[in-house]
Design an enzyme around this catalytic site. Structure first.
Site, short mmCIF file in Angstrom:
data_model
loop_
_atom_site.label_atom_id
_atom_site.label_comp_id
_atom_site.label_asym_id
_atom_site.label_seq_id
_atom_site.Cartn_x
_atom_site.Cartn_y
_atom_site.Cartn_z
N CYS A 228 0.83 -1.20 0.00
CA CYS A 228 0.00 0.00 0.00
C CYS A 228 0.87 1.26 0.00
O CYS A 228 1.52 1.57 -1.00
CB CYS A 228 -0.97 -0.03 1.17
SG CYS A 228 -2.38 1.09 0.95
N HIS B 267 -4.27 -5.57 0.73
CA HIS B 267 -4.07 -5.91 2.14
C HIS B 267 -4.59 -7.33 2.40
O HIS B 267 -5.55 -7.77 1.78
CB HIS B 267 -4.84 -4.95 3.05
CG HIS B 267 -4.27 -3.58 3.09
ND1 HIS B 267 -3.06 -3.29 3.68
CD2 HIS B 267 -4.75 -2.39 2.61
CE1 HIS B 267 -2.82 -1.98 3.57
NE2 HIS B 267 -3.82 -1.42 2.93
#
Length: 526
Positions: A346, A453
């Site tokens: 991320c 994620h």
């Protein structure tokens, strides 16, 4: 409130990191097993570990875990306000799953009168469908400088007409003073809501503890309804980064574990977020995890890591600046040139690129910043956040896995190889230009990153990743899954321990419930 308001039990603590979230999770599962429709609720959470719901909204990872304990889909009504610190003075406020502009703490306090009805409506709506709600407080209810603006501790208990269990961390020391001091600092009508105490993280001789339990009841008039042991092998996702920042990464050794370990270093960023992405490695017998802080050498005890992971960040520009201050940019380039693997998750993915722009000051940065230059990608932070559950395919291994996205960044990678691609339309809302590509890598595949994620929660993918490291070191791949990262099994184990250690009949009594035995309780007057 609805005409048929459910019973409510609230778990508050003498401070942060005493075990409120874990105890709430356990109680949610226990009540579910006893035949009740139960839901968690935390009015306001300050955390950088977040979760994307099925309908494309954002909430705390802790309340998502508690929803799993209730066998419910995560729902933003369970956590109507999430505060995500971005700078030393500013935070991003997420209200009912939607991100708002950055604001200071004083600006947030000015906004609170308008947020109280939001919290009340979220609770009312959630309460309509359940028999019992387990609320969680934040920090301590006895922070006397914050009481006037409280919406998450005793204010929430009063809203729900909840009985309160007060939790203290006995492992940290001073637990009896903390329990007594908390009760003493509260106004009498609020202190009256505290019906009992729970001592958490106990290790030692119960016989030595017994006199203290008697004395605290004599002093406060309240019993200790349970003493929960220190759970060494519990690996449920953490709400905050206290343990991570302390450098504690558990490793569970198993029989027959490999003698030679794969070393994975995780860089501890000041604004680290969703670091729980790395938890699954802690169950692997042939992996050694270490936390690396800016300024520390990559080599520890004369051995470099095999992989360096840059986790998520809530302020990519500031964290990049710190890495450069400590010459980590140079160290990472040398590490890669020597055959090491670098992974960005991320915000960590964005750092691996050439440039990050923040034209809307999402993270409070006015000027573009240069990335580490390890991948030919560029990122622009956009106003609308991408929030969705997705199914993806990893292009090198061919494995399919599920995860979730939470990011403002839109990444362009015209000259870069994709590493992950989306194979479903995504569950939940996203920006119209939401990428079909979820990650990128260099030509060798030794530098790569993704917006996905939860990817390492997937046992086959995690084993593939570790085996590739083993092969690079000249070790045979193990191929078969060595360890299962099973959150459901961990919740079940936690609930079994807490049920054994808590005086559950006393807990049911303070809820106004009569009867006994699993599934045989009923609520008086309902």
């Amino acid at each position: 409130m609805s005409k048929r308001q459910p019973r409510a039990l609230m778990v508050q603590g003498t401070g942060s990191n005493v075990g409120k979230s874990i105890l709430t999770t356990a109680l949610c599962r226990i009540f579910l097993e006893d035949g009740f429709r139960v839901a968690p609720f935390k009015a306001q959470n300050m955390a950088l570990n977040a979760y994307a719901t099925r309908d494309g909204l954002e909430m705390s990872r802790a309340q998502a875990l508690q929803a799993a304990a209730c066998r419910l889909d995560p729902d933003v009504r369970m956590n109507p306000i999430l505060i995500k610190p971005t700078t030393e003075r500013q935070s991003q406020l997420v209200v009912m799953g939607k991100a708002m502009p950055l604001m200071t703490w004083s600006e947030y306090n000015e906004l609170k009168p308008t947020l109280r009805p939001v919290v009340q409506e979220a609770y009312r709506s959630l309460a309509e469908g359940v028999d019992l709600i387990v609320l969680e407080g934040a920090g301590s209810p006895a922070e006397i400088n914050l009481m006037a603006h409280d919406i998450v501790n005793m204010a929430a208990a009063e809203m729900a007409d909840a009985s309160v269990l007060l939790v203290g961390d006995i492992d940290a020391g001073g637990v009896f003073a903390s329990l007594v001091g908390t009760v003493a600092l509260l106004p009498p009508h609020q202190a009256a809501r505290i019906k009992g105490f729970v001592l958490n993280k106990f290790r030692g001789d119960r016989a030595i503890l017994a006199p203290g339990l008697d004395q605290i009841r004599a002093i406060t008039g309240r019993p200790v309804v349970g003493v929960v042991p220190y759970l060494e092998r519990l690996l449920l996702p953490e709400e905050d980064s206290v343990d991570f920042k302390s450098g504690r990464m558990p490793r569970f050794k198993k029989k027959g574990a490999a003698e030679v370990l794969c070393r994975i270093a995780v860089i501890d960023l000041p604004k680290v977020s969703n670091f729980t992405d790395l938890d699954p490695f802690c169950v692997e017998p042939d992996v050694e995890m270490m936390i690396l802080r800016p300024g520390e050498a990559l080599e520890k005890e004369g051995r470099p890591p095999d992989v360096v992971i840059l986790p998520g960040s809530k302020n990519v520009a500031e964290d990049l600046h710190l890495l450069r201050q400590h010459h980590f940019d140079r160290a990472l380039r040398e590490f890669v040139s020597g055959g090491g693997e670098v992974v960005g998750l991320c915000g960590g993915l964005q750092m691996l690129g050439e440039r990050i722009e923040d034209p809307h000051q999402i993270e409070g940065n006015r000027t573009p910043v240069l990335g580490l230059g390890l991948l030919p990608i560029r990122t622009v932070l956009e106003r609308e956040k991408v929030l969705r559950l997705v199914a993806a395919r990893h292009l090198i291994s061919g494995l399919e896995l599920r995860g979730y996205e939470i990011h403002h960044g839109r990444t362009e990678a015209a000259a870069c190889h994709p590493s992950f691609v989306q194979i479903s339309g995504g569950i939940g809302r996203s920006t119209p230009r939401g990428p079909m590509q979820l990650g990128w890598m260099n030509e060798t595949g030794h530098v790569w990153g993704t917006y996905l994620h939860g990817l390492f929660d997937d046992d086959p993918f995690r084993r593939w990743f570790i085996d590739r490291v083993r092969e690079r070191k000249g070790l045979p791949p193990l191929k078969e899954i060595q360890a299962t990262y099973d959150i459901e099994a961990m919740i079940q184990r936690l609930a079994e321990v807490v049920r054994k250690e808590l005086d559950m009949p006393a807990v049911y009594d303070l809820l106004g419930m009569v009867g006994g035995g699993n599934g045989n309780h009923r609520m008086a007057g309902l």
